[in-house]
Enzyme design. Sequence first.
Site, mmCIF file in Angstrom:
data_model
loop_
_atom_site.group_PDB
_atom_site.id
_atom_site.type_symbol
_atom_site.label_atom_id
_atom_site.label_comp_id
_atom_site.label_asym_id
_atom_site.label_seq_id
_atom_site.Cartn_x
_atom_site.Cartn_y
_atom_site.Cartn_z
ATOM 1 N N LYS A 1 -12.167 0.202 -2.397
ATOM 2 C CA LYS A 1 -11.160 0.826 -3.257
ATOM 3 C C LYS A 1 -11.625 0.698 -4.709
ATOM 4 O O LYS A 1 -12.472 1.467 -5.141
ATOM 5 C CB LYS A 1 -9.786 0.217 -2.979
ATOM 6 C CG LYS A 1 -9.270 0.578 -1.582
ATOM 7 C CD LYS A 1 -7.916 0.021 -1.286
ATOM 8 C CE LYS A 1 -7.362 0.567 0.030
ATOM 9 N NZ LYS A 1 -8.127 0.182 1.209
ATOM 10 N N HIS B 1 -5.167 -3.695 -2.698
ATOM 11 C CA HIS B 1 -4.780 -2.719 -3.722
ATOM 12 C C HIS B 1 -4.584 -3.354 -5.099
ATOM 13 O O HIS B 1 -4.155 -2.667 -6.032
ATOM 14 C CB HIS B 1 -3.511 -1.988 -3.284
ATOM 15 C CG HIS B 1 -3.706 -1.163 -2.058
ATOM 16 N ND1 HIS B 1 -4.206 0.127 -2.088
ATOM 17 C CD2 HIS B 1 -3.509 -1.463 -0.749
ATOM 18 C CE1 HIS B 1 -4.289 0.592 -0.851
ATOM 19 N NE2 HIS B 1 -3.870 -0.346 -0.024
ATOM 20 N N SER C 1 0.794 -1.222 0.000
ATOM 21 C CA SER C 1 0.000 0.000 0.000
ATOM 22 C C SER C 1 0.826 1.273 0.000
ATOM 23 O O SER C 1 0.404 2.290 -0.546
ATOM 24 C CB SER C 1 -0.941 0.008 1.211
ATOM 25 O OG SER C 1 -0.206 -0.093 2.420
#
Length: 386
Positions: free
Chosen positions: A238, A209, A181
């Site tokens: 996300k 991610h 990250s």
Amino acid sequence: MADLKHFTDYLAGIRDEHLYREFTTAETVDDTHITINGTAYLNFSSNNYLSLSFHPGLINTARQAATRHGTGGTSSRYVCGSNELYTALEERIARFKGFERALVFGSGYTANLGAVMSLVDKQDLVIIDKLDHASIIDGIRLAGVPFRTFPHRDYRRLRALLADTRKTYRTVLIITESIFSMDGDAADLAELTRIRDEYDCLLMVDEAHATGIFGARGSGMLEESGVRADIEIGTLSKAIPSAGGYIAASPVIIDVIRNRARSLMYTTALPPAALSVAHDAIDIIERMTKERQAFRERCTGFASTLAAAGYIVYGTTSQIIPVRTGSNEATLAAARALRERGIFAVGMRPPTVPKGEGRIRFSICRGHTGDDIARLTEAVRDIIAV
């Protein structure tokens, strides 16, 4: 009244070290811009990687779910909060991720807490990459279990650790992020699965991610690498533009976590709209093959340009592109200067990153145009010293 001097001393100390943190209040945030105090900035700090937060179909999905099921989760899932939308979402995540079962949590953070605290105890060992996310480290600390770290992506050291310790413990759980990250680089998942098999361990991979960005269907780095983990952790907030987190694993592991995870038991269920949006977003993401490829090419192009110019760029393969600034003071100064140029990009300082390795963490989103990237590149060259 209790003496609060130690608190005021602490706050004064972090101010002196340029580590004091405050919230930035935004009036509006869309797929590529953020408005603060009436001024719109290009936003390069968002995790809305695929720019789906304002997708008209998903907004309509949220509206329909709230109309039918209400706005709140109403209770813990163990009481009356586990409605049919949870079942549909967990089945959809399992198919998307290639696992038999999935379990949805209130956030990726609580999913990591729940997994670690449920799967290991004092008879076991957890080994993590030194740069694994804080939620993984917090889960280990709360579980009170033995753990070791290996230097970032140094798999020879991991092998050496296992050679020394494996026979001492009942289970060894290896945990890594797939895309890290704060550095934006990738774990070698193929090598980790070989180590897992050689030393008879469990492998847990955090795909927070990578989901939506990597893999032919956007499932993540496990799909991209063509390997399987024993447990996958991820987020629904996300590239999937909703809220919540998940664990995907075998039925036995999911059953154990569901019966042990305090971070799932003692919290209210997610709002129905969040569940429906996450479900339908996965359908959209799987179809975004061409868009995903173009987006990745734009990200690597920006990273490669900066690296070729001499900048210390921590990762060049993902949408997370951190550029080193050094000291806390220099990091804050760079962030302020970028903002004066109409660019919002947050400076990362300890404890989020190691001391002396402050950076501006640029997050590229699919909605950013070529002109946006060119404007950012010019600003970086003008503001951040090589």
